[in-house]
Design a protein around this motif. Sequence first.
Motif, PDB file in Angstrom:
ATOM      1  N   ARG A 175      19.468   1.153  -8.001  1.00  0.00           N
ATOM      2  CA  ARG A 175      18.427   2.077  -7.562  1.00  0.00           C
ATOM      3  C   ARG A 175      17.204   1.282  -7.082  1.00  0.00           C
ATOM      4  O   ARG A 175      17.083   0.104  -7.399  1.00  0.00           O
ATOM      5  N   ARG A 227       9.669   0.832  -7.957  1.00  0.00           N
ATOM      6  CA  ARG A 227       8.414   0.368  -7.346  1.00  0.00           C
ATOM      7  C   ARG A 227       7.335   0.086  -8.378  1.00  0.00           C
ATOM      8  O   ARG A 227       6.167  -0.013  -8.033  1.00  0.00           O
ATOM      9  N   GLN A 246       2.448  -1.763   0.604  1.00  0.00           N
ATOM     10  CA  GLN A 246       2.452  -0.947  -0.613  1.00  0.00           C
ATOM     11  C   GLN A 246       1.812  -1.765  -1.739  1.00  0.00           C
ATOM     12  O   GLN A 246       1.952  -2.989  -1.773  1.00  0.00           O
ATOM     13  N   ARG A 278      12.492  -3.156   1.731  1.00  0.00           N
ATOM     14  CA  ARG A 278      11.374  -2.562   2.480  1.00  0.00           C
ATOM     15  C   ARG A 278      11.447  -2.888   3.964  1.00  0.00           C
ATOM     16  O   ARG A 278      11.603  -4.050   4.339  1.00  0.00           O
ATOM     17  N   ALA A 279      11.295  -1.815   4.763  1.00  0.00           N
ATOM     18  CA  ALA A 279      11.107  -2.024   6.201  1.00  0.00           C
ATOM     19  C   ALA A 279       9.633  -2.231   6.508  1.00  0.00           C
ATOM     20  O   ALA A 279       9.275  -2.778   7.549  1.00  0.00           O
ATOM     21  N   THR A 280       8.783  -1.753   5.588  1.00  0.00           N
ATOM     22  CA  THR A 280       7.343  -1.906   5.809  1.00  0.00           C
ATOM     23  C   THR A 280       6.946  -3.349   5.486  1.00  0.00           C
ATOM     24  O   THR A 280       6.797  -3.720   4.325  1.00  0.00           O
ATOM     25  N   LEU A 336      13.972  -7.265   7.120  1.00  0.00           N
ATOM     26  CA  LEU A 336      13.453  -6.465   6.010  1.00  0.00           C
ATOM     27  C   LEU A 336      12.868  -7.409   4.964  1.00  0.00           C
ATOM     28  O   LEU A 336      13.078  -8.627   5.016  1.00  0.00           O
TER      29      LEU A 336
END
Length: 208
Positions: free
Chosen positions: A44, A47, A122, A178-180, A200
């Motif tokens: 999973r 964060r 983030q 993460r793509a960010t 990524l």
Amino acid sequence: MKKVVVGVLVLAAAALAGAPQPIALPKPQTQGGMPLMQALNQRRSGREFSGQKLSPQTLSNLLWAAFGINRPDGRRTAPSASNRQTIDIYVVTAEAAYLYNPKDQRLEPVATGDFRAATGNQDFVSHAPVNLVFVSDYAKMAKTAAETQALYAGAETGYISQNVYLYCASEGLVTVVRATVDRAATAKALALRPDQKITLAQTVGYPK
Ligand SMILES: Cc1cc2nc3c(=O)[nH]c(=O)nc-3n(C[C@H](O)[C@H](O)[C@H](O)COP(=O)(O)O)c2cc1C
């Protein structure tokens, strides 16, 4: 003359002392872990990270699981189109940015300093202990059509990322792909060439 030689040697030693050195990782532990079906059941994204750092052994195991060498001919834990092995893994920690060298199971220093915040937008990115940055070396796909290059870069990153997810599930680590990514800032920090493209990033750490 002798004085000059001694002076040059002292300067060279000082420069070497200040320069970041490669970090030899412990031999990866390639046995054991959680049974595969349990790891899949636990996989999973998370964060919430504590500040706890990964031990050198855990980092070594993580990187080997991600895209280490698992056969004498140099092939890896994840597949790659025509075995071109275009993906490099950069490891960004509080101390420095490194390139994973799977042949010698070593971290090659790329830049000294804390570049974690540049690898994402983030909040957790800047305090989680490890951010992996996946970089595709398009120079290794020079004869491949442009749209196929992007497909291969994405697909190969996906396999590696899932290896990271499964290792983290097995070891009770938290991770999120993460793509960010602030691609311009990260490429600058990692001194990437224009034909090295960030696909990524993936944050790894311990639960809060
Ligand atoms: C290509 C890709 C890009 C993603 N980018 C981000 C991201 O930038 N930030 C983030 O928090 N999660 C990101 N995720 C994680 C997804 O949000 C997550 O996988 C999804 O919500 C399903 O949750 P699970 O992984 O726990 O099954 C990304 C996942 C994929 C496959």
